[in-house]
Write a protein that holds these residues in place. Structure first.
Motif: not given
Length: 421
Positions: A64-69, A78-83, A138-145
């Motif tokens: 779940e994206i919590q912030s940053g978009t 800052p992008i917050g990601l939660k699982v 999760a962070a790597g997927a953002i960088a990779e995109k």
């Protein structure tokens, strides 16, 4: 600490059997189209319970994206990601007559965490668990995109060995995979779809994959474990990345890979096998880069305006002097057998008395298949951070008057800012 990166900074949080795990990504460029659907595929590739060869822990690992978009666009904040942890079972580590509370698990982090902090998580290894890597993926997927959209970077990892079963075993003719034409052909074209067509092991060869699957099954059935190696290739990485002397590209990749739980070794390019190759065969001669076939570059990414250099061979693994040279970057990461096994083990307890430990928790007999997306994620984080550092350098350099004697070199050696209008 729990933060990685200088420009693209990732801080992970959470324990193996806590309520949730995740991360904060700081420094992501604004204006990138991003939703959970961009991140979830890699989370699903990493999740437990994928097959009979992985831990039966049943986690969906829904991110779940919590912030940053906002409206699916990154804001630069800052992008917050939660699982959420949905299948945590801390009671598996509460003893139950198996003495797990009284004994540090052999080769696990129970004892060292207690020595360092004076307290430790009572279940699943806490932060030392591979559950922590969810935030990395999760962070790597953002960088990779971003890397894919902006520069056409492709990052693909696969299983290259499990125990004694090797995809490219060393031979007298090919002491290192970098000299093996079959290996070079594979890393030049293998895709994630190719790799995932060889589930559950993710080794892109039908017979070798079958051998590996049977081997892992044998260790699982006798409540034991086995290690192996993940190979990763990065294609279309811009040249000029890496910060000598102490933050060389291969040094940062090694740092990133060896921070993954259960890793025990890293080698890049020809690696240790390259020690058996004479310099006359090991040196990578420079040649003119062939023109990219029409339609092979991503939309918005332009070909270099002038001919560029590449290397005839690639024993260096795409990095020379700690700086990327534009050739594919490839490396190996060695993972030890998982420390937690179901066999009874004679060991010493916290009170130094000798006894028997029999672990009850759910464990992977081999981490290699699930480690593949973790390796890809950490590679993406390293390249993203190095790219932002070099982009900042080039942007500030571009504000100065051009020096005539450096113009040809600058045009040839850098394509970071080369974009179609």
């Amino acid at each position: 600490m729990s933060t990685f990166g200088n420009y693209f900074r990732v801080s992970t949080y959470g324990e193996s059997h806590g309520r949730s795990v995740g991360c904060i990504v700081d420094g992501c460029p604004p204006g990138l189209q991003l939703t959970e659907q961009d991140i979830q595929p890699q989370m699903t590739r990493r999740r437990p319970g994928q097959s009979a060869l992985t831990t039966p822990r049943d986690e969906k690992d829904k991110v779940e994206i919590q912030s940053g978009t906002e409206f699916g666009i990154t804001l630069g904040t800052p992008i917050g990601l939660k699982v959420m942890n949905e299948d945590q079972r801390p009671h598996d580590y509460s003893g139950g007559g198996k003495n797990i509370d009284a004994f540090p698990r052999p080769s696990h982090a129970d004892w060292t965490y207690l020595e360092k902090y004076g307290v430790k998580a009572s279940s699943g290894g806490g932060r030392s668990s591979a559950r922590e890597t969810i935030g990395r993926v999760a962070a790597g997927a953002i960088a990779e995109k971003y890397l894919r959209v902006a520069h056409g970077v492709e990052i693909v990892a696969f299983t290259s060995s499990v125990g004694p079963e090797h995809l490219f075993p060393a031979t007298k003719q090919y002491p290192t995979a970098s000299t093996n034409p079959a290996f070079l052909d594979l890393i030049g074209k293998v895709t994630r779809d190719d790799v995932d067509s060889f589930l559950p092991v993710r080794c892109p060869d039908t017979q070798v994959c079958k051998n590996m699957e049977e081997l892992i099954g044998e260790f699982r059935d006798r409540k034991d474990s086995i290690g192996g190696v993940v190979t990763c290739v990065l294609r279309n990485v811009p040249s000029g990345l890496g910060e000598p002397c102490f933050d060389k590209m291969e040094a940062m990749l090694a740092h990133a890979m060896l921070s993954i739980p259960a890793t025990k070794g890293f080698e890049i390019g020809s690696g240790f096998g390259g020690c058996e190759v004479p310099g006359s065969a090991h040196n990578d001669a420079f040649i003119k880069t062939p023109a990219a076939p029409p339609g092979t570059l991503p939309d918005g990414v332009s070909a270099p305006a002038k001919p560029r250099l590449t290397t005839k061979t690639n024993n260096s693994g795409g990095i020379q002097g700690g700086i990327t040279n534009g050739a594919p970057v490839y490396f190996n990461v060695a993972f030890k057998p998982p420390a937690t096994i179901g066999q009874a083990q004679e060991t010493a307890g916290y009170d130094t008395s000798v006894g028997t430990l029999e672990a009850k928790g759910r464990h992977d007999p081999c981490v290699i298949p699930r480690a593949v997306p973790i390796v890809e994620a950490m590679a993406a984080l390293v390249v993203m951070d190095a790219l932002m550092a070099q982009s900042a350098r080039q942007a500030t350099r571009g504000l100065l008057p051009q020096l005539p004697e450096t113009i040809p070199l600058m045009e040839q050696s850098s394509n970071l800012l080369s974009r179609a209008s």
